[in-house]
Design a protein around this motif. Structure first.
Motif, PDB file in Angstrom:
ATOM      1  N   ALA A 151       1.212  17.088 -12.113  1.00 50.22           N
ATOM      2  CA  ALA A 151       1.141  18.375 -11.602  1.00 50.22           C
ATOM      3  C   ALA A 151       2.171  19.386 -12.449  1.00 50.22           C
ATOM      4  O   ALA A 151       1.767  20.508 -12.839  1.00 50.22           O
ATOM      5  N   LYS A 152       3.359  18.763 -12.198  1.00 51.60           N
ATOM      6  CA  LYS A 152       4.650  19.522 -13.182  1.00 51.60           C
ATOM      7  C   LYS A 152       3.921  19.931 -14.566  1.00 51.60           C
ATOM      8  O   LYS A 152       4.400  20.688 -15.074  1.00 51.60           O
ATOM      9  N   LYS A 153       3.711  18.843 -15.072  1.00 50.12           N
ATOM     10  CA  LYS A 153       3.425  18.770 -16.600  1.00 50.12           C
ATOM     11  C   LYS A 153       2.168  19.878 -16.809  1.00 50.12           C
ATOM     12  O   LYS A 153       2.434  20.465 -17.659  1.00 50.12           O
ATOM     13  N   GLU A 154       1.229  19.683 -16.002  1.00 51.30           N
ATOM     14  CA  GLU A 154       0.233  20.808 -16.204  1.00 51.30           C
ATOM     15  C   GLU A 154       0.685  22.070 -15.954  1.00 51.30           C
ATOM     16  O   GLU A 154       0.190  23.067 -16.538  1.00 51.30           O
ATOM     17  N   ALA A 155       1.416  22.430 -14.997  1.00 54.56           N
ATOM     18  CA  ALA A 155       1.798  23.585 -14.775  1.00 54.56           C
ATOM     19  C   ALA A 155       2.886  24.178 -15.818  1.00 54.56           C
ATOM     20  O   ALA A 155       2.789  25.378 -16.105  1.00 54.56           O
ATOM     21  N   GLN A 156       3.693  23.352 -16.481  1.00 61.47           N
ATOM     22  CA  GLN A 156       4.473  23.772 -17.640  1.00 61.47           C
ATOM     23  C   GLN A 156       3.560  23.989 -18.892  1.00 61.47           C
ATOM     24  O   GLN A 156       3.792  25.004 -19.455  1.00 61.47           O
ATOM     25  N   LEU A 157       2.345  23.451 -18.924  1.00 55.89           N
ATOM     26  CA  LEU A 157       1.469  23.433 -20.054  1.00 55.89           C
ATOM     27  C   LEU A 157       1.031  25.040 -19.980  1.00 55.89           C
ATOM     28  O   LEU A 157       0.582  25.815 -20.724  1.00 55.89           O
ATOM     29  N   ILE A 158       0.461  25.267 -18.675  1.00 62.72           N
ATOM     30  CA  ILE A 158      -0.164  26.416 -18.132  1.00 62.72           C
ATOM     31  C   ILE A 158       0.775  27.647 -18.477  1.00 62.72           C
ATOM     32  O   ILE A 158       0.339  28.670 -18.916  1.00 62.72           O
ATOM     33  N   VAL A 159       2.029  27.210 -18.098  1.00 58.84           N
ATOM     34  CA  VAL A 159       3.125  28.521 -18.349  1.00 58.84           C
ATOM     35  C   VAL A 159       3.384  28.831 -19.853  1.00 58.84           C
ATOM     36  O   VAL A 159       3.310  29.830 -20.057  1.00 58.84           O
ATOM     37  N   LYS A 160       3.343  27.537 -20.592  1.00 57.79           N
ATOM     38  CA  LYS A 160       3.462  27.781 -22.004  1.00 57.79           C
ATOM     39  C   LYS A 160       2.299  28.387 -22.580  1.00 57.79           C
ATOM     40  O   LYS A 160       2.435  29.426 -23.373  1.00 57.79           O
ATOM     41  N   GLU A 161       1.150  28.288 -21.996  1.00 57.62           N
ATOM     42  CA  GLU A 161       0.012  28.636 -22.669  1.00 57.62           C
ATOM     43  C   GLU A 161      -0.040  30.298 -22.488  1.00 57.62           C
ATOM     44  O   GLU A 161      -0.352  31.162 -23.027  1.00 57.62           O
ATOM     45  N   ALA A 162       0.286  30.673 -20.855  1.00 57.37           N
ATOM     46  CA  ALA A 162       0.319  31.862 -20.495  1.00 57.37           C
ATOM     47  C   ALA A 162       1.351  32.794 -21.370  1.00 57.37           C
ATOM     48  O   ALA A 162       1.248  34.065 -21.804  1.00 57.37           O
ATOM     49  N   GLU A 163       2.417  32.118 -21.796  1.00 57.12           N
ATOM     50  CA  GLU A 163       3.400  32.848 -22.544  1.00 57.12           C
ATOM     51  C   GLU A 163       3.044  33.143 -23.776  1.00 57.12           C
ATOM     52  O   GLU A 163       3.319  34.095 -24.319  1.00 57.12           O
ATOM     53  N   LYS A 164       2.233  31.989 -24.374  1.00 57.73           N
ATOM     54  CA  LYS A 164       1.694  32.293 -25.808  1.00 57.73           C
ATOM     55  C   LYS A 164       0.769  33.439 -25.656  1.00 57.73           C
ATOM     56  O   LYS A 164       0.690  34.184 -26.529  1.00 57.73           O
ATOM     57  N   THR A 196       0.937  -1.204  -0.040  1.00 61.89           N
ATOM     58  CA  THR A 196       0.115   0.200   0.007  1.00 61.89           C
ATOM     59  C   THR A 196       0.884   1.263  -0.050  1.00 61.89           C
ATOM     60  O   THR A 196       0.627   2.230  -0.715  1.00 61.89           O
ATOM     61  N   ILE A 197       1.890   1.200   0.708  1.00 57.71           N
ATOM     62  CA  ILE A 197       2.863   2.376   0.971  1.00 57.71           C
ATOM     63  C   ILE A 197       3.585   2.504  -0.611  1.00 57.71           C
ATOM     64  O   ILE A 197       3.712   3.685  -1.309  1.00 57.71           O
ATOM     65  N   ILE A 198       3.979   1.473  -1.190  1.00 54.75           N
ATOM     66  CA  ILE A 198       4.466   1.609  -2.522  1.00 54.75           C
ATOM     67  C   ILE A 198       3.453   2.131  -3.524  1.00 54.75           C
ATOM     68  O   ILE A 198       3.968   3.099  -4.078  1.00 54.75           O
ATOM     69  N   VAL A 199       2.205   1.641  -3.473  1.00 54.64           N
ATOM     70  CA  VAL A 199       1.297   2.188  -4.437  1.00 54.64           C
ATOM     71  C   VAL A 199       1.043   3.753  -4.073  1.00 54.64           C
ATOM     72  O   VAL A 199       1.080   4.426  -5.065  1.00 54.64           O
ATOM     73  N   ALA A 200       0.822   3.865  -2.704  1.00 52.12           N
ATOM     74  CA  ALA A 200       0.667   5.425  -2.538  1.00 52.12           C
ATOM     75  C   ALA A 200       1.832   6.345  -2.870  1.00 52.12           C
ATOM     76  O   ALA A 200       1.689   7.329  -3.554  1.00 52.12           O
ATOM     77  N   GLN A 201       3.033   5.881  -2.916  1.00 50.04           N
ATOM     78  CA  GLN A 201       4.153   6.626  -3.094  1.00 50.04           C
ATOM     79  C   GLN A 201       4.203   6.751  -4.695  1.00 50.04           C
ATOM     80  O   GLN A 201       4.513   7.827  -5.304  1.00 50.04           O
ATOM     81  N   GLU A 202       3.915   5.678  -5.470  1.00 52.18           N
ATOM     82  CA  GLU A 202       3.693   5.700  -7.035  1.00 52.18           C
ATOM     83  C   GLU A 202       2.659   6.675  -7.341  1.00 52.18           C
ATOM     84  O   GLU A 202       2.946   7.564  -8.122  1.00 52.18           O
ATOM     85  N   ALA A 203       1.493   6.616  -6.606  1.00 51.12           N
ATOM     86  CA  ALA A 203       0.353   7.662  -7.199  1.00 51.12           C
ATOM     87  C   ALA A 203       0.634   8.989  -6.749  1.00 51.12           C
ATOM     88  O   ALA A 203       0.472   9.993  -7.519  1.00 51.12           O
ATOM     89  N   ALA A 204       1.526   9.312  -5.701  1.00 50.91           N
ATOM     90  CA  ALA A 204       1.951  10.604  -5.138  1.00 50.91           C
ATOM     91  C   ALA A 204       3.119  10.943  -6.236  1.00 50.91           C
ATOM     92  O   ALA A 204       2.831  12.178  -6.817  1.00 50.91           O
ATOM     93  N   ASP A 205       3.958  10.304  -6.750  1.00 49.11           N
ATOM     94  CA  ASP A 205       5.016  10.659  -7.715  1.00 49.11           C
ATOM     95  C   ASP A 205       4.277  10.739  -9.050  1.00 49.11           C
ATOM     96  O   ASP A 205       4.460  11.871  -9.560  1.00 49.11           O
ATOM     97  N   GLU A 206       3.239   9.976  -9.307  1.00 48.89           N
ATOM     98  CA  GLU A 206       2.334  10.103 -10.803  1.00 48.89           C
ATOM     99  C   GLU A 206       1.753  11.623 -10.759  1.00 48.89           C
ATOM    100  O   GLU A 206       1.597  12.560 -11.529  1.00 48.89           O
TER     101      GLU A 206
END
Length: 165
Positions: free
Chosen positions: A85-98, A70-80
């Motif tokens: 979130a990082k990818k979404e933030a990068q997309l938001i930044v790119k969209e804002a820059e555009k 369960t801890i491993i699955v939770a850690q994997e889910a948290a990492d995912e």
């Protein structure tokens, strides 16, 4: 094969001359039977307890394994989630820059258009001032001509003549 209390109880010894005291031997054997029965019961109880403890240990080992998974699955889910979130933030930044680039470009286009319109208005104002100056100068020239003096005198005469009527 181990001895049982019944084996000890049923054991008979041969008789000899000058042998051991039979009552003493029987008492001692009775004591051995009691002690041996007690040890067998204790052994069974301990084996039963050992089985219970092993069962609980197995149960806790399963719980530990489940918690670990369960801890491993939770850690994997948290990492995912973190990666998403990082990818979404990068997309938001790119969209804002555009959007910022688009807004800047639109503003530059509008600014250039306004500057050109202002320049055109300045030219039109200069042309208007030049034409108005030319009109005023031509009117001044007309006013400064000699013919106006004669009009002034004829006007005065007309006023004098109409006053006698």
């Amino acid at each position: 094969m181990p001895l049982t209390p019944l084996d000890i109880h049923n054991k008979e010894f041969g008789k000899r001359l000058r042998g051991y005291d039979e009552d003493e031997v029987n008492e001692f054997l009775d004591q051995i039977i009691k002690d041996y029965e007690l040890l067998i019961r204790e052994n069974k109880e301990l084996q039963s307890q050992l089985g219970t403890v092993q069962e609980k240990l197995g149960h806790f080992a399963n719980i530990e394994e489940t918690l670990s998974k369960t801890i491993i699955v939770a850690q994997e889910a948290a990492d995912e989630l973190k990666n998403n979130a990082k990818k979404e933030a990068q997309l938001i930044v790119k969209e804002a820059e555009k959007n910022a680039d688009r807004i800047i470009n639109d503003s530059l286009v509008k600014s250039r258009k306004i500057a050109m319109e202002a320049e055109e208005l300045k030219k039109q104002a200069a042309i208007y001032r030049a034409r108005f100056r030319a009109l005023i100068e031509s009117q001044m020239e007309l006013l400064s001509q000699d013919g106006w003096d004669s009009l002034d005198s004829s006007e005065s005469r007309l006023r004098e003549g109409s006053g006698s009527l």
